[in-house]
Design an enzyme around this catalytic site. Structure first.
Site, PDB file in Angstrom:
ATOM      1  N   TYR A   1      49.416  35.646  45.136  1.00 50.81           N
ATOM      2  CA  TYR A   1      48.828  36.910  44.686  1.00 50.81           C
ATOM      3  C   TYR A   1      49.856  37.766  43.937  1.00 50.81           C
ATOM      4  O   TYR A   1      49.584  38.303  42.863  1.00 50.81           O
ATOM      5  CB  TYR A   1      48.289  37.653  45.912  1.00 50.81           C
ATOM      6  CG  TYR A   1      47.575  38.959  45.619  1.00 50.81           C
ATOM      7  CD1 TYR A   1      46.273  38.966  45.130  1.00 50.81           C
ATOM      8  CD2 TYR A   1      48.197  40.182  45.855  1.00 50.81           C
ATOM      9  CE1 TYR A   1      45.614  40.157  44.880  1.00 50.81           C
ATOM     10  CE2 TYR A   1      47.549  41.381  45.610  1.00 50.81           C
ATOM     11  CZ  TYR A   1      46.252  41.362  45.121  1.00 50.81           C
ATOM     12  OH  TYR A   1      45.604  42.552  44.868  1.00 50.81           O
TER      13      TYR A   1
ATOM     14  N   LYS B   1      49.808  38.983  40.050  1.00 51.67           N
ATOM     15  CA  LYS B   1      49.740  40.398  39.679  1.00 51.67           C
ATOM     16  C   LYS B   1      50.959  40.826  38.858  1.00 51.67           C
ATOM     17  O   LYS B   1      50.857  41.705  37.996  1.00 51.67           O
ATOM     18  CB  LYS B   1      49.587  41.271  40.930  1.00 51.67           C
ATOM     19  CG  LYS B   1      48.250  41.083  41.644  1.00 51.67           C
ATOM     20  CD  LYS B   1      47.072  41.436  40.743  1.00 51.67           C
ATOM     21  CE  LYS B   1      45.741  41.400  41.454  1.00 51.67           C
ATOM     22  NZ  LYS B   1      44.606  41.710  40.568  1.00 51.67           N
TER      23      LYS B   1
HETATM   24  P1  NAD Z   1      36.916  42.970  46.366  1.00 51.16           P
HETATM   25  O1  NAD Z   1      37.167  41.660  47.028  1.00 51.16           O
HETATM   26  O2  NAD Z   1      36.073  43.973  47.057  1.00 51.16           O
HETATM   27  O3  NAD Z   1      36.335  42.742  44.899  1.00 51.16           O
HETATM   28  C1  NAD Z   1      36.754  41.724  44.059  1.00 51.16           C
HETATM   29  C2  NAD Z   1      35.610  41.356  43.159  1.00 51.16           C
HETATM   30  O4  NAD Z   1      36.009  40.248  42.311  1.00 51.16           O
HETATM   31  C3  NAD Z   1      34.373  40.873  43.939  1.00 51.16           C
HETATM   32  O5  NAD Z   1      33.224  41.492  43.418  1.00 51.16           O
HETATM   33  C4  NAD Z   1      34.351  39.379  43.673  1.00 51.16           C
HETATM   34  O6  NAD Z   1      33.043  38.819  43.716  1.00 51.16           O
HETATM   35  C5  NAD Z   1      34.941  39.324  42.269  1.00 51.16           C
HETATM   36  N1  NAD Z   1      35.397  37.979  41.923  1.00 51.16           N
HETATM   37  C6  NAD Z   1      36.158  37.135  42.666  1.00 51.16           C
HETATM   38  N2  NAD Z   1      36.319  35.969  42.021  1.00 51.16           N
HETATM   39  C7  NAD Z   1      35.655  36.075  40.843  1.00 51.16           C
HETATM   40  C8  NAD Z   1      35.441  35.202  39.752  1.00 51.16           C
HETATM   41  N3  NAD Z   1      35.952  33.960  39.734  1.00 51.16           N
HETATM   42  N4  NAD Z   1      34.696  35.623  38.699  1.00 51.16           N
HETATM   43  C9  NAD Z   1      34.155  36.871  38.697  1.00 51.16           C
HETATM   44  N5  NAD Z   1      34.317  37.742  39.711  1.00 51.16           N
HETATM   45  C10 NAD Z   1      35.055  37.349  40.771  1.00 51.16           C
HETATM   46  O7  NAD Z   1      38.367  43.568  46.059  1.00 51.16           O
HETATM   47  P2  NAD Z   1      38.855  45.012  45.563  1.00 51.16           P
HETATM   48  O8  NAD Z   1      39.693  45.562  46.644  1.00 51.16           O
HETATM   49  O9  NAD Z   1      37.727  45.812  45.021  1.00 51.16           O
HETATM   50  O10 NAD Z   1      39.849  44.549  44.394  1.00 51.16           O
HETATM   51  C11 NAD Z   1      39.550  44.689  43.020  1.00 51.16           C
HETATM   52  C12 NAD Z   1      40.826  44.415  42.230  1.00 51.16           C
HETATM   53  O11 NAD Z   1      41.838  45.342  42.630  1.00 51.16           O
HETATM   54  C13 NAD Z   1      41.409  43.029  42.477  1.00 51.16           C
HETATM   55  O12 NAD Z   1      41.955  42.517  41.273  1.00 51.16           O
HETATM   56  C14 NAD Z   1      42.503  43.301  43.482  1.00 51.16           C
HETATM   57  O13 NAD Z   1      43.499  42.323  43.443  1.00 51.16           O
HETATM   58  C15 NAD Z   1      42.996  44.649  43.004  1.00 51.16           C
HETATM   59  N6  NAD Z   1      43.732  45.407  44.029  1.00 51.16           N
HETATM   60  C16 NAD Z   1      43.105  45.844  45.151  1.00 51.16           C
HETATM   61  C17 NAD Z   1      43.841  46.583  46.074  1.00 51.16           C
HETATM   62  C18 NAD Z   1      43.223  47.129  47.331  1.00 51.16           C
HETATM   63  O14 NAD Z   1      43.959  47.747  48.123  1.00 51.16           O
HETATM   64  N7  NAD Z   1      41.935  46.964  47.579  1.00 51.16           N
HETATM   65  C19 NAD Z   1      45.196  46.840  45.862  1.00 51.16           C
HETATM   66  C20 NAD Z   1      45.793  46.368  44.709  1.00 51.16           C
HETATM   67  C21 NAD Z   1      45.039  45.655  43.790  1.00 51.16           C
END
Ligand code: NAD
Length: 247
Positions: free
Chosen positions: A155, A159
């Site tokens: 991951y 990133k």
């Molecule tokens: P989440 O798991 O709730 O949402 C991720 C979304 O991506 C889901 O809707 C999932 O269906 C979709 N997805 C996964 N694989 C896919 C694919 N192959 N094609 C299309 N869609 C796909 O996660 P989140 O917390 O909302 O995270 C959203 C983004 O933010 C991600 O890139 C995550 O790495 C990043 N992020 C999140 C956090 C956090 O604290 N939640 C922190 C840093 C970065």
């Protein structure tokens, strides 16, 4: 209405941060392509909220790590709305394990969905954006891509790669009127982080000077700024949205 008449594609918009970004873009006037790969029902719920904000939504199933799916999504976007002005690369997954225990397939899957996807969507969206000589691409990275994090080698590498790709595509596409920036969320309350053990959550909170976890809207508001003309002189940057964890 900073984004009146604009068209945005948001990947992984059925839930979490992506859902919030889709709704916030719509509240600012953009039509939104709600991309999903899992639950169509959830994607339709996001689309309903987009439409409630007074703009149009197109729900589109596409695996962002699949080049054919991505091409089809961008083609449908332009044929439905006439343009693609904003691309938000939000879709992402985690498959955590310690380096020595991490399976090669888990490394590959995370790199494909979190990093290769950004390469594929950027190429597919930049073509029509280059013709328009205007466009905004916003990539969702993470502060762990800056700091590193034990148990998340795949991951973290993906990133960090997103930040490098953001800088390179910003340099290559600047002359074509396209801005490329990233946001790096800290700990945001979503399904992804909800799975973490309570003691892990408590120790994370101690590292946040603003003393609270982030909300999806904290990310969505910055994305609206980066999608709007207010940020026309900003490119190649990564904005940390983390309550001050990394400074
Ligand atoms: P989440 O798991 O709730 O949402 C991720 C979304 O991506 C889901 O809707 C999932 O269906 C979709 N997805 C996964 N694989 C896919 C694919 N192959 N094609 C299309 N869609 C796909 O996660 P989140 O917390 O909302 O995270 C959203 C983004 O933010 C991600 O890139 C995550 O790495 C990043 N992020 C999140 C956090 C956090 O604290 N939640 C922190 C840093 C970065």
């Amino acid at each position: 209405m900073k984004l009146e008449g604009k068209t945005a594609v948001v990947t992984g918009a059925s839930r979490g941060i992506g859902r919030s970004i889709a709704i916030e873009l719509a509240k600012n006037g953009a039509n939104v392509v709600v991309n999903y790969s899992g639950s169509e029902e959830k994607a339709k719920e996001t689309a309903k909220e987009v439409e409630a904000a007074g703009t149009k939504a197109l729900v589109f199933k596409a695996d962002v790590s699949n080049a054919d799916d991505v091409q089809a999504m961008l083609k449908e976007t332009v044929s439905t709305f006439g343009s693609i002005d904003i691309l938000v690369n939000n879709a992402g997954i985690t498959k955590d394990n310690l380096l020595m225990r991490m399976k090669e397939e888990d490394w590959d899957q995370v790199m494909d969905i979190n990093l290769k996807s950004v390469f594929l969507t950027t190429k597919a969206a930049a073509r029509p954006m280059m013709k328009q000589r205007k466009g905004k691409i916003i990539n969702v990275s993470s502060i762990v891509g800056v700091m590193g994090n034990a148990g998340q080698a795949n991951y973290v590498a993906s990133k960090a790669g997103v930040i490098g790709l953001t800088k390179t595509s910003a340099k290559e596409l600047a002359a074509r009127g396209i801005n490329v920036n990233a946001v790096a969320p800290g700990f945001i309350e979503t399904d992804m982080t909800g799975e973490l053990a309570e003691d892990v959550q408590a120790s994370m909170k101690q590292m946040i000077p603003l003393d609270r976890f982030g909300k999806p809207e904290d990310i969505a508001k910055a994305v609206v700024f980066l999608a709007s003309e207010d940020s026309d002189y900003i490119t190649g940057q990564t904005i940390h949205i983390d309550g001050g964890m990394v400074m």
